[in-house]
Design an enzyme around this catalytic site. Structure first.
Site, PDB file in Angstrom:
ATOM      1  CG  HIS A 324      -2.007   0.908   1.303  1.00 24.84           C
ATOM      2  ND1 HIS A 324      -2.318   1.784   0.309  1.00 24.84           N
ATOM      3  CD2 HIS A 324      -2.895   1.190   2.305  1.00 24.84           C
ATOM      4  CE1 HIS A 324      -3.336   2.543   0.681  1.00 24.84           C
ATOM      5  NE2 HIS A 324      -3.698   2.206   1.898  1.00 24.84           N
ATOM      6  CG  HIS A 363      -4.807   0.315  -8.184  1.00 21.83           C
ATOM      7  ND1 HIS A 363      -6.141   0.270  -7.847  1.00 21.83           N
ATOM      8  CD2 HIS A 363      -4.225   1.181  -7.323  1.00 21.83           C
ATOM      9  CE1 HIS A 363      -6.341   1.083  -6.834  1.00 21.83           C
ATOM     10  NE2 HIS A 363      -5.212   1.651  -6.485  1.00 21.83           N
ATOM     11  CG  ASP A 419       2.640   4.213  -4.240  1.00 21.35           C
ATOM     12  OD1 ASP A 419       2.679   5.294  -3.640  1.00 21.35           O
ATOM     13  OD2 ASP A 419       1.839   3.309  -3.962  1.00 21.35           O
TER      14      ASP A 419
HETATM   15  N1  CMC Z   1       4.420  -7.063 -10.321  1.00 17.94           N
HETATM   16  C1  CMC Z   1       4.315  -8.286 -10.894  1.00 17.94           C
HETATM   17  N2  CMC Z   1       3.155  -8.968 -10.986  1.00 17.94           N
HETATM   18  C2  CMC Z   1       2.074  -8.385 -10.459  1.00 17.94           C
HETATM   19  C3  CMC Z   1       2.115  -7.130  -9.841  1.00 17.94           C
HETATM   20  C4  CMC Z   1       3.356  -6.449  -9.791  1.00 17.94           C
HETATM   21  N3  CMC Z   1       3.452  -5.246  -9.244  1.00 17.94           N
HETATM   22  N4  CMC Z   1       0.874  -6.805  -9.391  1.00 17.94           N
HETATM   23  C5  CMC Z   1       0.087  -7.829  -9.712  1.00 17.94           C
HETATM   24  N5  CMC Z   1       0.802  -8.787 -10.357  1.00 17.94           N
HETATM   25  C6  CMC Z   1       0.286 -10.049 -10.921  1.00 17.94           C
HETATM   26  C7  CMC Z   1       0.021 -11.068  -9.820  1.00 17.94           C
HETATM   27  O1  CMC Z   1       1.157 -11.877  -9.611  1.00 17.94           O
HETATM   28  C8  CMC Z   1      -1.146 -11.823 -10.397  1.00 17.94           C
HETATM   29  O2  CMC Z   1      -0.671 -12.686 -11.389  1.00 17.94           O
HETATM   30  P1  CMC Z   1      -1.336 -14.160 -11.575  1.00 17.94           P
HETATM   31  O3  CMC Z   1      -2.787 -13.893 -11.890  1.00 17.94           O
HETATM   32  O4  CMC Z   1      -0.578 -14.799 -12.667  1.00 17.94           O
HETATM   33  O5  CMC Z   1      -1.150 -14.847 -10.236  1.00 17.94           O
HETATM   34  C9  CMC Z   1      -1.948 -10.745 -11.128  1.00 17.94           C
HETATM   35  O6  CMC Z   1      -0.993  -9.749 -11.504  1.00 17.94           O
HETATM   36  C10 CMC Z   1      -3.056 -10.136 -10.275  1.00 17.94           C
HETATM   37  O7  CMC Z   1      -2.467  -9.570  -9.121  1.00 17.94           O
HETATM   38  P2  CMC Z   1      -3.087  -9.636  -7.667  1.00 17.94           P
HETATM   39  O8  CMC Z   1      -1.948  -9.672  -6.685  1.00 17.94           O
HETATM   40  O9  CMC Z   1      -4.116 -10.703  -7.591  1.00 17.94           O
HETATM   41  O10 CMC Z   1      -3.818  -8.227  -7.599  1.00 17.94           O
HETATM   42  P3  CMC Z   1      -4.369  -7.509  -6.300  1.00 17.94           P
HETATM   43  O11 CMC Z   1      -5.491  -6.665  -6.748  1.00 17.94           O
HETATM   44  O12 CMC Z   1      -4.610  -8.487  -5.210  1.00 17.94           O
HETATM   45  O13 CMC Z   1      -3.128  -6.599  -5.843  1.00 17.94           O
HETATM   46  C11 CMC Z   1      -1.626  -4.799  -5.687  1.00 17.94           C
HETATM   47  C12 CMC Z   1      -3.015  -5.256  -6.140  1.00 17.94           C
HETATM   48  C13 CMC Z   1      -1.534  -3.279  -5.814  1.00 17.94           C
HETATM   49  C14 CMC Z   1      -1.416  -5.174  -4.200  1.00 17.94           C
HETATM   50  C15 CMC Z   1      -0.547  -5.500  -6.561  1.00 17.94           C
HETATM   51  O14 CMC Z   1      -0.712  -5.102  -7.892  1.00 17.94           O
HETATM   52  C16 CMC Z   1       0.864  -5.195  -6.080  1.00 17.94           C
HETATM   53  O15 CMC Z   1       1.378  -5.873  -5.192  1.00 17.94           O
HETATM   54  N6  CMC Z   1       1.535  -4.142  -6.676  1.00 17.94           N
HETATM   55  C17 CMC Z   1       2.861  -3.747  -6.212  1.00 17.94           C
HETATM   56  C18 CMC Z   1       2.749  -2.900  -4.959  1.00 17.94           C
HETATM   57  C19 CMC Z   1       2.244  -1.512  -5.259  1.00 17.94           C
HETATM   58  O16 CMC Z   1       2.675  -0.854  -6.183  1.00 17.94           O
HETATM   59  N7  CMC Z   1       1.323  -1.044  -4.413  1.00 17.94           N
HETATM   60  C20 CMC Z   1       0.738   0.302  -4.522  1.00 17.94           C
HETATM   61  C21 CMC Z   1      -0.703   0.243  -4.903  1.00 17.94           C
HETATM   62  S1  CMC Z   1      -1.365   1.826  -5.459  1.00 17.94           S
HETATM   63  C22 CMC Z   1      -1.309   2.851  -4.094  1.00 17.94           C
HETATM   64  C23 CMC Z   1      -1.999   2.340  -2.906  1.00 17.94           C
HETATM   65  O17 CMC Z   1      -3.212   2.132  -2.933  1.00 17.94           O
HETATM   66  O18 CMC Z   1      -1.342   2.183  -1.899  1.00 17.94           O
END
Ligand code: CMC
Length: 516
Positions: A324, A363, A419
């Site tokens: 986050h 996201h 971010d």
């Molecule tokens: N790098 C590589 N792969 C990713 C990433 C990433 N940053 N984000 C998602 N994926 C992949 C994930 O591995 C999954 O792949 P598969 O379906 O093959 O298993 C797919 O994309 C869906 O991801 P998810 O983890 O199920 O998505 P989520 O909605 O649960 O998570 C998130 C959203 C923001 C936590 C995630 O995208 C992430 O960890 N991003 C990196 C951290 C980040 O930048 N966070 C800031 C978010 S924006 C500001 C805020 O709100 O704080």
């Protein structure tokens, strides 16, 4: 000739939707008995005007049919309680991580993730970031409308006159270790602030003070918005070994914050206007984002009717995590570890092998470009004009280009989020890396307070209390320790850790007693 295995067709029946009692489907004309059921299918359709905007649920366990109303594109989870199995257990909805569950009605922020739209109270983020100020946006989020001149003056006066903190709170921040993470200091100090305000403590002043007393609610909003920058600036000054600067009247909200951070002894010090404006825009962009992890935490904690300082501390803890608000710090650490553009392909491959994560990408809501990232990328160059270019921008841009042309990221709809570029601006402006989440938390306080206040006005509010699916042991009887087998590997590991901890304690006790 090979005989095809015969799959027994499911027998269709007509069921009474109230009792579940069933009878065989009558065979259509001309079809002999037994054949009709295998070729016909029946759907029970409710008719009439009242059946519009409803969901018909057929429970195959009991043959019962339920009509569930649909409102605003959602069904109420409690409507599924009536869908009971033969033991009378009602149906529950499972949604770990709230991936498809709405938990509040809100008028504050609208996001269309597919179109990349973000609006506060209906106003597009692009217009607000160009024309408004953070404090005006805070007013808009909390009170629902842009303020008139008089309303804004009153609000600004109240917030800026609550920037002072109790000297004991300042001493508390001084007591942290010199290298304490500023987010930990921020969270702890925010929680401690509640202890200076017994009149705002529901445990002492009454459990319904925040739902009934709007004046007190406003007072807490002014206090928290005012003090948050002072608490944050004190954490920074403590880290760099400089005395805290008292807040200054006559400066804007963001200028005062930068003043408390940066003033040494220069007479008439005023932060650089471009940098103050850039930070103000970043504050606007971070002010709210509907029910993200920390705002959901704010609503969750607030639903117990605790004081808002404690709820803000809890929300800030949720924000601290690397998935986050900690992501801006993690992005810069990632870019630093990549170092140069030629290392990007190897890094991308390691992400695709799931060894690493591309921080600042992806996201839960946006399946297209995060509109905040577009604004921040442009803002970065305005800041670089003043402070000089941040060399990592080159790595960031190439990383974005490579990711956006790679099937792994495009097929998962992974785009830069807020971010991805914000950390580079903070870095260029000279903020230390571990301070970045604090810079996210300060403006998000406005959103947290807006959601908290909206929740306090909700007439049918309930304490948040999700359900679980228990999948642990069934009832079993306690066995005395001398009768338990010593077979579990994990238990042995735990014993090792405990004994090494015991060794450390006894060695320290020995030192203390002057024996070592
Ligand atoms: N790098 C590589 N792969 C990713 C990433 C990433 N940053 N984000 C998602 N994926 C992949 C994930 O591995 C999954 O792949 P598969 O379906 O093959 O298993 C797919 O994309 C869906 O991801 P998810 O983890 O199920 O998505 P989520 O909605 O649960 O998570 C998130 C959203 C923001 C936590 C995630 O995208 C992430 O960890 N991003 C990196 C951290 C980040 O930048 N966070 C800031 C978010 S924006 C500001 C805020 O709100 O704080």
């Amino acid at each position: 000739m090979v005989q095809q295995p015969q799959t027994k067709p499911r027998e269709l029946v007509v069921a009474d939707p109230t009792t579940g009692a069933s009878c065989p489907i009558p065979a259509p004309n001309g079809v002999s008995k037994g054949q009709g059921a295998t070729h016909a299918s029946f759907v029970v359709l409710p008719t009439g005007e009242s059946a519009r905007d409803t969901l018909t649920v057929l429970d195959n366990r009991t043959n019962k049919v339920y009509t569930i109303p649909i409102t605003d594109g959602t069904v109420k989870a409690t409507d599924f309680r009536q869908v009971q199995d033969t033991s009378g257990e009602g149906l529950r909805l499972f949604d770990a991580g709230f991936v498809n569950t709405a938990v509040a009605r809100s008028k504050i922020t609208e996001i269309d993730g597919a179109k990349g739209i973000l609006r506060y109270r209906g106003y597009p983020i692009e217009q607000l970031s160009e024309k408004s100020t953070f404090l005006e946006v805070a007013y808009l989020l909390i009170y629902g409308e842009l303020p008139s001149k008089g309303q804004f003056d009153d609000f600004e006066y109240e917030v800026m006159h609550h920037t002072y903190v109790h000297v004991k709170l300042a001493e508390l921040e001084q007591s942290f270790q010199y290298d304490a993470h500023p987010m930990g200091m921020f969270i702890a100090t925010m929680a401690a602030a509640s202890t200076f305000d017994p009149s705002g403590n529901p445990a002492l002043a009454g459990s319904d003070i925040y739902t009934k007393d709007r004046k007190l609610r406003n007072k807490q909003i002014f206090r928290i918005l005012g003090k948050v920058t002072t608490i944050a600036a004190m954490a920074y000054r403590h880290r760099i070994g400089r005395p805290a600067n008292p807040p200054q009247q006559g400066l804007s909200y963001t200028e005062n914050f930068l003043y408390m951070m940066d003033h040494l002894s220069e007479p008439g010090f005023r932060p650089h206007p471009t940098l103050a404006r850039a930070l103000d825009v970043l504050f606007i962009l971070h002010a709210d984002h509907e029910l993200n992890c920390s705002t959901a935490a704010m609503r969750h904690i607030g639903s117990s009717l605790v004081d808002p300082y404690s709820a803000v501390a809890g929300a800030a803890a949720a924000l601290y995590g690397p998935l986050h608000g900690g992501a801006n710090e993690a992005v810069v650490r990632m870019l630093e570890s990549i170092g140069t553009v030629d290392k990007i392909p190897a890094f991308i491959e390691s992400v695709k092998r799931r060894e690493k994560k591309l921080m600042g990408f992806g996201h839960r809501i946006y399946t297209s470009y995060d509109p905040r990232a577009t604004i921040i990328r442009k803002l970065a160059y305005e800041v670089f004009e003043v402070v000089g270019t941040e060399p990592l921008i080159e790595v960031a841009q190439e990383l974005e280009r490579v990711a956006l042309t790679d099937e792994y990221f495009t097929s998962r709809k992974l785009y830069p989020n807020v971010d991805f570029y914000s950390g580079l601006i903070y870095k260029a402006m000279g903020f230390p890396l571990d301070y970045f989440p604090v810079l996210f938390a300060i403006p998000r306080v406005a959103g947290w307070l807006a959601h908290w206040s909206e929740a306090m006005d909700e007439p049918n509010a309930k304490i948040w209390r999700p359900r679980q699916i228990y999948c642990g042991e069934a009832r079993r009887d306690y066995v005395p320790i001398e009768h338990r087998a010593e077979t579990d590997v994990r238990l042995t590991e735990m014993t090792k850790t405990a004994s090494s901890a015991r060794r450390r304690i006894s060695s320290w006790e020995g030192k203390k007693a002057g024996k070592l």
